[in-house]
Enzyme design. Structure first.
Site, mmCIF file in Angstrom:
data_model
loop_
_atom_site.group_PDB
_atom_site.id
_atom_site.type_symbol
_atom_site.label_atom_id
_atom_site.label_comp_id
_atom_site.label_asym_id
_atom_site.label_seq_id
_atom_site.Cartn_x
_atom_site.Cartn_y
_atom_site.Cartn_z
ATOM 1 C CB SER A 39 -0.863 0.050 1.272
ATOM 2 O OG SER A 39 -1.666 -1.075 1.372
ATOM 3 C CG HIS B 293 -2.183 -0.481 -4.505
ATOM 4 N ND1 HIS B 293 -2.727 0.778 -4.383
ATOM 5 C CD2 HIS B 293 -2.414 -1.102 -3.320
ATOM 6 C CE1 HIS B 293 -3.247 0.900 -3.177
ATOM 7 N NE2 HIS B 293 -3.071 -0.217 -2.517
ATOM 8 C CD GLU C 36 -2.775 3.521 -7.147
ATOM 9 O OE1 GLU C 36 -2.303 4.642 -7.351
ATOM 10 O OE2 GLU C 36 -2.909 3.036 -6.007
ATOM 11 C CG ASN D 31 -3.418 3.384 -0.600
ATOM 12 O OD1 ASN D 31 -4.625 3.299 -0.828
ATOM 13 N ND2 ASN D 31 -2.691 2.348 -0.269
HETATM 14 N N1 LIG Z 1 -6.311 -4.419 3.395
HETATM 15 C C1 LIG Z 1 -6.434 -3.684 2.302
HETATM 16 O O1 LIG Z 1 -7.528 -3.156 1.986
HETATM 17 C C2 LIG Z 1 -5.278 -3.512 1.364
HETATM 18 C C3 LIG Z 1 -5.495 -2.884 0.113
HETATM 19 C C4 LIG Z 1 -4.431 -2.770 -0.783
HETATM 20 C C5 LIG Z 1 -3.181 -3.265 -0.432
HETATM 21 N N2 LIG Z 1 -3.000 -3.865 0.797
HETATM 22 C C6 LIG Z 1 -1.671 -4.412 1.095
HETATM 23 O O2 LIG Z 1 -1.711 -5.808 0.860
HETATM 24 C C7 LIG Z 1 -0.812 -6.481 1.753
HETATM 25 C C8 LIG Z 1 -1.577 -7.482 2.581
HETATM 26 O O3 LIG Z 1 -2.601 -6.820 3.296
HETATM 27 P P1 LIG Z 1 -3.830 -7.617 3.934
HETATM 28 O O4 LIG Z 1 -4.862 -6.597 4.238
HETATM 29 O O5 LIG Z 1 -4.159 -8.801 3.096
HETATM 30 O O6 LIG Z 1 -3.168 -8.107 5.306
HETATM 31 P P2 LIG Z 1 -3.553 -9.396 6.193
HETATM 32 O O7 LIG Z 1 -3.038 -9.094 7.550
HETATM 33 O O8 LIG Z 1 -4.985 -9.740 6.016
HETATM 34 O O9 LIG Z 1 -2.702 -10.569 5.513
HETATM 35 C C9 LIG Z 1 -1.308 -10.599 5.486
HETATM 36 C C10 LIG Z 1 -0.882 -12.049 5.451
HETATM 37 O O10 LIG Z 1 0.554 -12.125 5.281
HETATM 38 C C11 LIG Z 1 0.962 -13.327 5.902
HETATM 39 N N3 LIG Z 1 2.411 -13.355 6.066
HETATM 40 C C12 LIG Z 1 3.181 -12.765 7.012
HETATM 41 N N4 LIG Z 1 4.474 -13.067 6.806
HETATM 42 C C13 LIG Z 1 4.529 -13.854 5.701
HETATM 43 C C14 LIG Z 1 5.582 -14.502 4.982
HETATM 44 N N5 LIG Z 1 6.855 -14.391 5.385
HETATM 45 N N6 LIG Z 1 5.275 -15.249 3.915
HETATM 46 C C15 LIG Z 1 3.975 -15.379 3.511
HETATM 47 N N7 LIG Z 1 2.935 -14.797 4.153
HETATM 48 C C16 LIG Z 1 3.213 -14.040 5.223
HETATM 49 C C17 LIG Z 1 0.193 -13.300 7.233
HETATM 50 O O11 LIG Z 1 0.152 -14.594 7.842
HETATM 51 C C18 LIG Z 1 -1.180 -12.812 6.764
HETATM 52 O O12 LIG Z 1 -2.046 -13.897 6.467
HETATM 53 C C19 LIG Z 1 -0.149 -5.367 2.568
HETATM 54 O O13 LIG Z 1 1.048 -4.999 1.930
HETATM 55 C C20 LIG Z 1 -1.177 -4.252 2.512
HETATM 56 O O14 LIG Z 1 -0.614 -2.989 2.735
HETATM 57 C C21 LIG Z 1 -4.017 -4.011 1.694
#
Ligand SMILES: NC(=O)c1ccc[n+]([C@@H]2O[C@H](COP(=O)([O-])OP(=O)(O)OC[C@H]3O[C@@H](n4cnc5c(N)ncnc54)[C@H](O)[C@@H]3O)[C@@H](O)[C@H]2O)c1
Length: 293
Positions: free
Chosen positions: A116, A137, A149, A188
């Site tokens: 993000s 993204h 994105e 963002n």
């Molecule tokens: N939540 C949103 O709306 C959103 C939107 C766009 C982008 N993002 C980005 O997407 C990414 C994930 O966000 P999310 O909301 O899915 O978070 P989340 O907390 O739901 O999921 C993250 C996952 O990563 C896993 N993880 C941690 N270390 C790891 C590793 N070494 N290898 C593999 N998996 C691992 C965790 O166990 C967890 O299941 C982040 O970079 C976030 O900034 C999130």
């Protein structure tokens, strides 16, 4: 059939895996925790069934899910045609992952991050052959949101940038190309500025989250208000983004009050745990926050 490795099976990774499988791609979904992988498969099954029943996905849930397998390791990187990382928003973790994925993957496999806020160039440096690294993204919930994105780091080749946009179109989504690799990219940064102001006004007792959400929907035509969006995304993810943006001195994008951080400490992580800025009942219906919990 092209193979996609999705790293991280949380809210975003599970959604990305689902849309890839819905389009006929073979998907390996990776996470460090087996219970997360099991939950991701259950949620995917429920989501595909709902979309199929509404005629939005033509293949049956069984056909879609048969294209997804799970793995707690990264060895599938060697066969993958696309790799999309969606692990926690933590710089050190992503640097380690990109270094390992860079070693394991073919040199021509695009390595995308769904970060993000972290500039893609930082991850490209860690990966070796940085020209294959880009940002994809996605917006959540991924099966429902049409925007991605596509972010070009200074190191990303034109060819990989174009392939990124094509891949997004193949998934049935609309790419917005971002040619400058800045923290938070475009969408963002715009959202964070609105969220900074909204959450500071709530922290100062000027307004309730519900009234801000109503105001942004009725006054500005947003489909969902900032606090509904934050609850859906996960407040722990928001807190991690704030840590990174502060480390980059992007203070204009981060609230001055620690409201979100305090909520995370109280376990109010948003919709996924049934409480955040709102409370959620067992059926997922949103209610104004009760004073009791
Ligand atoms: N939540 C949103 O709306 C959103 C939107 C766009 C982008 N993002 C980005 O997407 C990414 C994930 O966000 P999310 O909301 O899915 O978070 P989340 O907390 O739901 O999921 C993250 C996952 O990563 C896993 N993880 C941690 N270390 C790891 C590793 N070494 N290898 C593999 N998996 C691992 C965790 O166990 C967890 O299941 C982040 O970079 C976030 O900034 C999130």
């Amino acid at each position: 059939m092209e193979q996609v490795l999705v790293v991280g099976a949380g809210f975003m990774g599970a959604g990305i895996a689902q849309v890839c499988a819905q389009k006929g791609l073979s998907v390996i979904l990776n996470d460090v925790k087996q219970d997360v992988l099991d939950r991701a498969m259950e949620q995917m099954a429920a989501s595909v069934a709902k979309l199929h029943s509404k005629g939005l996905v033509s293949d049956s849930p069984d056909q879609v899910l048969a294209r997804v397998s799970t793995s707690a390791g990264l060895s599938a990187a060697a066969q993958a045609d696309w790799i999309i990382e969606a692990a926690f928003e933590e710089l050190e973790l992503k640097l380690e992952l990109f270094s390992e994925l860079g070693r394991l993957a073919r040199q021509d496999t695009p390595l995308a991050s769904n970060t993000s806020s972290i500039p893609i160039g930082r991850l490209a440096e860690a990966a070796g052959h940085p020209e294959r690294v880009l940002g994809l993204h996605f917006f959540g919930p991924v099966p429902l949101m049409g925007l991605v994105e596509v972010v070009k780091a200074p190191q990303t080749s034109e060819e990989v940038f174009e392939r990124g946009a094509e891949f997004v179109r193949f998934l049935g989504k609309t790419p917005v190309k971002v040619g400058r690799d800045i923290p938070g990219f475009v969408m963002n940064r715009v959202f964070a500025a609105a969220m900074r102001e909204a959450s500071d006004l709530v922290a100062e007792g000027v307004v309730t989250p519900e009234d801000v959400d109503i105001g942004m929907k009725l006054g500005y035509g947003w489909n969902a208000g900032p606090f509904e969006i934050a609850d859906n995304a996960g407040l722990d993810t928001f807190a991690r983004i704030n840590v990174f943006l502060r480390s980059m001195n992007e203070t204009g994008l981060v609230p001055s009050h620690d409201l979100i951080e305090r909520m995370v400490k109280e376990g109010r992580l948003g919709r996924k745990v049934g409480k955040g800025f709102y409370d959620y009942d067992a059926g997922g219906k949103r209610h104004p926050r009760s004073k009791k919990n």
